[in-house]
Write a protein that holds these residues in place. Structure first.
Motif, PDB file in Angstrom:
ATOM      1  N   LEU A  31       0.835  -1.206   0.000  1.00 23.86           N
ATOM      2  CA  LEU A  31       0.000   0.000   0.000  1.00 23.86           C
ATOM      3  C   LEU A  31       0.867   1.253   0.000  1.00 23.86           C
ATOM      4  CD1 LEU A  31      -2.873  -0.873   2.474  1.00 23.86           C
ATOM      5  CD2 LEU A  31      -3.101  -0.309   0.059  1.00 23.86           C
ATOM      6  N   THR A  32       1.908   1.255   0.818  1.00 21.46           N
ATOM      7  CA  THR A  32       2.812   2.402   0.872  1.00 21.46           C
ATOM      8  C   THR A  32       3.476   2.617  -0.478  1.00 21.46           C
ATOM      9  OG1 THR A  32       3.218   2.001   3.208  1.00 21.46           O
ATOM     10  CG2 THR A  32       4.816   3.371   2.058  1.00 21.46           C
ATOM     11  N   LEU A  33       3.916   1.546  -1.100  1.00 23.85           N
ATOM     12  CA  LEU A  33       4.569   1.644  -2.395  1.00 23.85           C
ATOM     13  C   LEU A  33       3.622   2.179  -3.466  1.00 23.85           C
ATOM     14  CD1 LEU A  33       7.055   1.030  -4.182  1.00 23.85           C
ATOM     15  CD2 LEU A  33       6.098  -1.239  -4.528  1.00 23.85           C
ATOM     16  N   LEU A  34       2.385   1.678  -3.500  1.00 30.87           N
ATOM     17  CA  LEU A  34       1.423   2.102  -4.515  1.00 30.87           C
ATOM     18  C   LEU A  34       0.933   3.528  -4.303  1.00 30.87           C
ATOM     19  CD1 LEU A  34      -0.707  -1.158  -4.851  1.00 30.87           C
ATOM     20  CD2 LEU A  34       0.992  -0.292  -6.453  1.00 30.87           C
ATOM     21  N   ASP A  35       0.872   3.989  -3.053  1.00 28.69           N
ATOM     22  CA  ASP A  35       0.331   5.312  -2.760  1.00 28.69           C
ATOM     23  C   ASP A  35       1.353   6.438  -2.831  1.00 28.69           C
ATOM     24  OD1 ASP A  35      -2.142   4.242  -2.449  1.00 28.69           O
ATOM     25  OD2 ASP A  35      -2.101   4.229  -0.264  1.00 28.69           O
ATOM     26  N   ASN A  36       2.617   6.109  -2.716  1.00 26.45           N
ATOM     27  CA  ASN A  36       3.646   7.150  -2.730  1.00 26.45           C
ATOM     28  C   ASN A  36       4.145   7.418  -4.141  1.00 26.45           C
ATOM     29  OD1 ASN A  36       3.597   7.566   0.037  1.00 26.45           O
ATOM     30  ND2 ASN A  36       5.059   5.957   0.421  1.00 26.45           N
ATOM     31  N   LEU A  37       4.905   8.477  -4.287  1.00 26.28           N
ATOM     32  CA  LEU A  37       5.440   8.842  -5.592  1.00 26.28           C
ATOM     33  C   LEU A  37       6.731   8.101  -5.918  1.00 26.28           C
ATOM     34  CD1 LEU A  37       4.791  12.670  -5.490  1.00 26.28           C
ATOM     35  CD2 LEU A  37       3.414  10.893  -6.562  1.00 26.28           C
ATOM     36  N   GLY A  38       7.273   7.374  -4.971  1.00 31.02           N
ATOM     37  CA  GLY A  38       8.497   6.634  -5.236  1.00 31.02           C
ATOM     38  C   GLY A  38       9.119   6.125  -3.964  1.00 31.02           C
ATOM     39  N   PHE A  39      10.247   5.450  -4.116  1.00 31.27           N
ATOM     40  CA  PHE A  39      10.984   4.962  -2.961  1.00 31.27           C
ATOM     41  C   PHE A  39      12.465   4.987  -3.294  1.00 31.27           C
ATOM     42  CE2 PHE A  39      10.370   1.249  -5.552  1.00 31.27           C
ATOM     43  CZ  PHE A  39      11.515   0.498  -5.390  1.00 31.27           C
ATOM     44  N   THR A  40      13.282   4.973  -2.270  1.00 30.07           N
ATOM     45  CA  THR A  40      14.727   4.963  -2.457  1.00 30.07           C
ATOM     46  C   THR A  40      15.232   3.541  -2.349  1.00 30.07           C
ATOM     47  OG1 THR A  40      14.925   7.175  -1.533  1.00 30.07           O
ATOM     48  CG2 THR A  40      16.922   5.838  -1.594  1.00 30.07           C
ATOM     49  N   ASP A  41      15.918   3.080  -3.371  1.00 29.22           N
ATOM     50  CA  ASP A  41      16.543   1.768  -3.348  1.00 29.22           C
ATOM     51  C   ASP A  41      17.921   1.943  -2.722  1.00 29.22           C
ATOM     52  OD1 ASP A  41      18.276  -0.441  -4.204  1.00 29.22           O
ATOM     53  OD2 ASP A  41      16.519  -1.081  -5.356  1.00 29.22           O
ATOM     54  N   ASN A  42      18.093   1.408  -1.531  1.00 24.58           N
ATOM     55  CA  ASN A  42      19.350   1.596  -0.813  1.00 24.58           C
ATOM     56  C   ASN A  42      20.500   0.818  -1.431  1.00 24.58           C
ATOM     57  OD1 ASN A  42      18.241   3.358   1.120  1.00 24.58           O
ATOM     58  ND2 ASN A  42      17.449   1.629   2.274  1.00 24.58           N
ATOM     59  N   THR A  49      10.855   6.083  -9.031  1.00 20.31           N
ATOM     60  CA  THR A  49       9.505   6.636  -9.011  1.00 20.31           C
ATOM     61  C   THR A  49       8.475   5.534  -9.207  1.00 20.31           C
ATOM     62  OG1 THR A  49       8.028   8.259 -10.022  1.00 20.31           O
ATOM     63  CG2 THR A  49       9.565   7.166 -11.483  1.00 20.31           C
ATOM     64  N   THR A  50       7.319   5.682  -8.566  1.00 18.28           N
ATOM     65  CA  THR A  50       6.232   4.727  -8.775  1.00 18.28           C
ATOM     66  C   THR A  50       5.061   5.370  -9.518  1.00 18.28           C
ATOM     67  OG1 THR A  50       5.372   5.214  -6.564  1.00 18.28           O
ATOM     68  CG2 THR A  50       6.820   3.302  -6.780  1.00 18.28           C
ATOM     69  N   VAL A  51       5.260   6.581 -10.022  1.00 15.05           N
ATOM     70  CA  VAL A  51       4.233   7.247 -10.815  1.00 15.05           C
ATOM     71  C   VAL A  51       4.167   6.555 -12.177  1.00 15.05           C
ATOM     72  CG1 VAL A  51       3.601   9.401 -11.962  1.00 15.05           C
ATOM     73  CG2 VAL A  51       4.543   9.444  -9.668  1.00 15.05           C
ATOM     74  N   GLY A  52       2.986   6.194 -12.593  1.00 13.03           N
ATOM     75  CA  GLY A  52       2.807   5.556 -13.892  1.00 13.03           C
ATOM     76  C   GLY A  52       3.018   4.049 -13.886  1.00 13.03           C
ATOM     77  N   ILE A  53       3.219   3.454 -12.718  1.00 16.26           N
ATOM     78  CA  ILE A  53       3.351   2.001 -12.648  1.00 16.26           C
ATOM     79  C   ILE A  53       1.979   1.373 -12.837  1.00 16.26           C
ATOM     80  CG2 ILE A  53       3.734   0.067 -11.060  1.00 16.26           C
ATOM     81  CD1 ILE A  53       6.068   1.492  -9.938  1.00 16.26           C
ATOM     82  N   TYR A  54       1.929   0.317 -13.625  1.00 13.34           N
ATOM     83  CA  TYR A  54       0.691  -0.430 -13.817  1.00 13.34           C
ATOM     84  C   TYR A  54       0.809  -1.741 -13.052  1.00 13.34           C
ATOM     85  CZ  TYR A  54      -3.393  -2.396 -16.061  1.00 13.34           C
ATOM     86  OH  TYR A  54      -4.619  -2.945 -16.285  1.00 13.34           O
ATOM     87  N   PRO A  55       0.183  -1.831 -11.850  1.00 12.37           N
ATOM     88  CA  PRO A  55       0.306  -3.066 -11.069  1.00 12.37           C
ATOM     89  C   PRO A  55      -0.666  -4.142 -11.562  1.00 12.37           C
ATOM     90  CG  PRO A  55      -0.951  -1.455  -9.836  1.00 12.37           C
ATOM     91  CD  PRO A  55      -0.531  -0.790 -11.115  1.00 12.37           C
ATOM     92  N   ILE A  56      -0.162  -5.363 -11.684  1.00 12.60           N
ATOM     93  CA  ILE A  56      -0.973  -6.522 -12.042  1.00 12.60           C
ATOM     94  C   ILE A  56      -0.744  -7.566 -10.951  1.00 12.60           C
ATOM     95  CG2 ILE A  56      -1.324  -8.386 -13.711  1.00 12.60           C
ATOM     96  CD1 ILE A  56      -0.271  -6.484 -15.864  1.00 12.60           C
TER      97      ILE A  56
END
Length: 79
Positions: A31-42, A49-56
């Motif tokens: 939920l956090t991943l889908l709702d946010n604009l992105g995440f930092t890969d350490n 960025t997670t904007v424009g991701i199409y989850p299946i």
């Protein structure tokens, strides 16, 4: 910064992840991943960025998936 190009995010057996078995709660993280604009890969040390991701996602029992998580997906039932 990492770019994106028609990114598809595939989750197999979402109903099992949503149950929160094991360590932590994968559904909450999703939920956090889908709702946010992105995440930092350490590991790669970059912002993804997670904007424009199409989850299946696939699931055997949609009743096992929480309502907030289900609201992020359109459901196609296959008998």
């Amino acid at each position: 910064m990492a770019g994106e190009s028609n990114l598809v995010f595939i989750i197999n057996e979402l109903d099992k992840a949503a149950s929160g078995k094991g360590n932590g709660n994968p559904a909450h993280v999703l939920l956090t991943l889908l709702d946010n604009l992105g995440f930092t890969d350490n590991y790669m040390e970059c912002m993804i960025t997670t904007v424009g991701i199409y989850p299946i996602a696939t699931a055997n029992d949609k009743d096992q998936i929480s309502a907030p998580l289900m609201s992020r997906f359109a459901v196609i039932e296959i008998p």
